[in-house]
Design an enzyme around this catalytic site. Structure first.
Site, short mmCIF file in Angstrom:
data_model
loop_
_atom_site.label_atom_id
_atom_site.label_comp_id
_atom_site.label_asym_id
_atom_site.label_seq_id
_atom_site.Cartn_x
_atom_site.Cartn_y
_atom_site.Cartn_z
N THR A 1 0.87 -1.18 0.00
CA THR A 1 0.00 0.00 0.00
C THR A 1 0.91 1.24 0.00
O THR A 1 1.35 1.67 -1.05
CB THR A 1 -0.97 0.01 1.19
N LYS B 1 3.38 -7.05 3.76
CA LYS B 1 3.20 -5.62 3.52
C LYS B 1 3.12 -4.94 4.87
O LYS B 1 2.71 -5.54 5.86
CB LYS B 1 1.97 -5.33 2.66
N THR C 1 0.66 -8.52 13.25
CA THR C 1 0.45 -7.28 12.52
C THR C 1 0.61 -7.43 11.01
O THR C 1 1.42 -8.18 10.55
CB THR C 1 1.47 -6.24 12.98
N GLU D 1 5.57 4.11 7.71
CA GLU D 1 5.18 5.29 6.93
C GLU D 1 6.03 6.50 7.29
O GLU D 1 6.05 6.94 8.43
CB GLU D 1 3.69 5.58 7.13
N ASN E 1 -0.36 10.49 5.96
CA ASN E 1 -1.62 10.18 6.63
C ASN E 1 -2.58 11.34 6.73
O ASN E 1 -3.74 11.17 7.10
CB ASN E 1 -1.34 9.59 8.01
N THR F 1 -6.89 10.45 -0.83
CA THR F 1 -6.95 11.21 -2.09
C THR F 1 -5.62 11.17 -2.83
O THR F 1 -4.64 10.68 -2.31
CB THR F 1 -7.35 12.67 -1.81
#
Lengths: 426, 426
Positions: free
Chosen positions: A171, A197, A208, A294, A421, A426
């Site tokens: 992702t 992932k 997780t 991230e 985040n 979008t």
């Protein structure tokens, strides 16, 4: 002593397994931004064919097991996979990214339909299919791209396709995560491989993220389940990126038995060898997940020793790794010891004597003691900064309470985490 | 019905109290960056005289109480204040910012010395002094600036000095936090006032942050203590900025009795009126703390109703407010409902039926339902964005489990949080 060796490879390395991953269009069909872009005829926003559907298959039914998120709000894929694994048998994994198929009124039916599409394409029983999804929560899963995608995938399943499968489950991951490890059990070479992932919504306290593991070891579903739990406990369950546990986490394993070892059906020496290799691989994945968290620029490893018991050691290691303040300080290469002590203090773990806590930072650039006997030390700020500018930092905490140890994996908190985040959908 | 009125004012509004705050030089003497700048003769880095020492005093001994951080690692100021409050009496508060006097080998002696300096300057008993510190952890507290500062402060204590005191306890706060409220007890006008500092290292589960409250009510130390706990439970204990609980948190109250009401010594109607006013004030502070959280651009208020019990309602409200993913989504004005459901699901609270969860976003620009019966809704993205671009957002969660409610206060996660905390000490 290590009885295992990491090799180049992934989910297709063990005998019997093939895989592949393609762009089926799930991501496009899900994204509100894309819909908006299409409406506005703005082709600059329409994505460039990122892979979003993976199929992993074995040429025979496998013993299989899985562990799942502990979040009360679960994707329906989990309920379908749990049902399919009741008999401990599976032969294929179908997984999409781009849409989590969670919090949807028709999620269960669509998860079942996904499994059936894969089963029909492969000519196997739909109850032998593990199904998983990852991506945006609360948006309807588009089945059409999965249907056409599965039919395209069945024709290109191959030994070389594992890397594409690893890519298709990504992702916000920036790197593909695949691994393979070999060990010898009962005189036979056993291979274990996997893909994972990670990136965000990653936290301790469960298996997780999405991870799919294959092996050619002969091992019962029950022993696979035990091994998953034991190995995850010191790896997946010690990783945190942001403290959020996902609705979709699934860690599944399939064992083909092609290695030809005597089937492992109890916790004997063979089980221990298998577990050792699996645990080493999972710890490697834990580091990969954390370092590709991230927005992360740094892997943080927190080593705790001298704890009264294992629970205290784990609780403290996880508390430090999860502290936003520690994570932000590491991003800024700031050798703040107060935040480490603070995170130890509020962890909830029993610390018999806070005046016996030492804290040391270590990286490839050296090491520096910043706290001794619970008190901050004056230290060379320039040396400390040099150490903390590396991309892999160990935070070594020594307590004076006992002999228990633990290790947890995290990452720094960066501008990019906020950016990713602040505008995910979008 | 509200029996209280907010008035302009602060810690000196109640009868009997004076205060002031000055730049004593604690911040300068503590900061490693300043030391470095002085060495390098770089005057551009040397700060411009920010206030860092506050003194609050009453003209008579007061009944007094305090609650403290639950962090195991505590500043020695807390142990000293606890000792001084054993008899339920205090007459003054001395507090510095810039250095937390935590995790120092000589912290206790220095905290005692601070109290004695204040006591000597005021001509009162050192055991009647509440002492607190906030700032960098693990660096020696410089006593010299406090000594000269206290002597300067004693001469300028005044009714007008409360605002300077509020300013002197700020660290990364961007706004001063002071308030005053009036109510009528036993036919007498009672005033309660206070100052608070917040910003970072703020979390639930304790009397978060430094806050000093004064009142001219006549009320026993025991009832003050009860009222602090009850009021903090639905205010300070429902605020989170970053999930980190500090080593120094102290919420203290002094009551002069000048209002002339019959002393409150039990939980009677007068106690309830006092508690109502105190609670309203603390909830106001909670919102101030959250909206001025480090780097925050938005106040988030999470309202939970329909929970099975109060504990579940509180746990869920706090879990949502604490989620890094929710906080980042709010920064980006992204009406993501998956992250809300996710945070409810992993909160640890019992939710009997996740298929009965509704989620609505509300602000001065309107409201929008994004999740109904546990499922994401298709909604007007533009309208949602408009609502979330406001600087005060309500996240309204309705469960179908019961009649219990709770409210928690948080803020968004922004680039500036990372910036502030990536480089705090320098």
């Amino acid at each position: 002593m290590n009885n295992y060796t990491f090799i180049n490879g992934g989910v297709t390395s063990p005998q019997g397994f093939t895989a592949n991953g393609i762009c089926a269009g799930v991501k496009q069909a899900t994204s509100a931004a894309i819909t908006k872009a299409i409406k506005a005829n703005d082709s600059s926003v329409i994505p460039n064919g990122k892979r979003d559907l993976a199929l992993i298959a074995c040429d025979k039914p496998c013993s299989a097991a899985a562990i799942f998120t502990k979040n009360l709000v679960k994707s329906d894929t989990i309920y379908v996979t749990q049902k399919h694994l009741e008999n401990g048998v599976a032969q294929a994994v179908i997984v999409n990214s781009g849409n989590a198929n969670a919090c949807n009124p028709d999620g269960y039916e669509k998860a079942e339909a996904m499994a059936k599409l894969a089963a029909d394409a492969l000519g196997i029983d739909e109850n032998d299919v593990i199904v998983a999804s990852t991506g945006v929560i609360g948006q309807p899963l588009p089945l059409a791209p999965i249907e056409s995608g599965v039919n395209a995938l069945k024709d290109i399943l191959s030994k070389d396709g594992g890397t594409n499968a690893a890519e298709a489950i990504m992702t916000t991951d920036t790197v593909k995560k695949e691994w393979a490890v070999q060990t010898v059990i009962d005189g036979k070479t056993v291979t274990i491989g996997g893909i994972a992932k990670g990136s965000g919504m990653i936290h301790i306290n469960m298996g997780t993220t999405l991870s799919f593991v294959t092996t050619d070891a002969a091992i019962s579903a029950q022993m696979l389940h035990s091994a998953l739990i034991e190995a995850a406990d010191v790896s997946y369950n010690m990783v945190s990126v942001d403290g959020d546990t996902s609705t979709n986490d699934t860690l599944a394993i399939l064992a083909s038995g092609y290695a030809g070892n005597a089937e492992i059906t109890e916790k004997n020496e063979d089980y221990k060898i298998f577990l050792q290799a699996l645990t080493a691989a999972f710890k490697k994945v834990a580091r990969l997940l954390a370092s590709d968290g991230e927005g992360a620029t740094k892997l943080l490893v927190c080593n705790v020793s001298g704890a009264a018991d294992e629970k205290a050691a784990k609780t403290i290691a996880k508390s430090v790794i999860c502290s936003s303040l520690v994570k932000a300080a590491m991003f800024g290469a700031d050798a703040n010891c107060g935040r480490i002590l603070c995170a130890i203090g509020y962890s909830g773990a029993q610390v018999n004597d806070v005046k016996k806590i030492d804290v040391l930072y270590k990286s490839s650039a050296g090491e520096i003691l910043v706290c001794q006997n619970g008190c901050g030390l004056a230290f060379d700020e320039e040396k400390a900064e040099k150490i903390l500018l590396e991309n892999e930092i160990e935070i070594i905490i020594t307590l004076g309470d006992g002999a228990s140890t633990a290790e947890a994996y995290g990452c720094d908190l960066t501008y990019d985490y906020v950016k990713i985040n602040g505008d995910y959908r979008t």
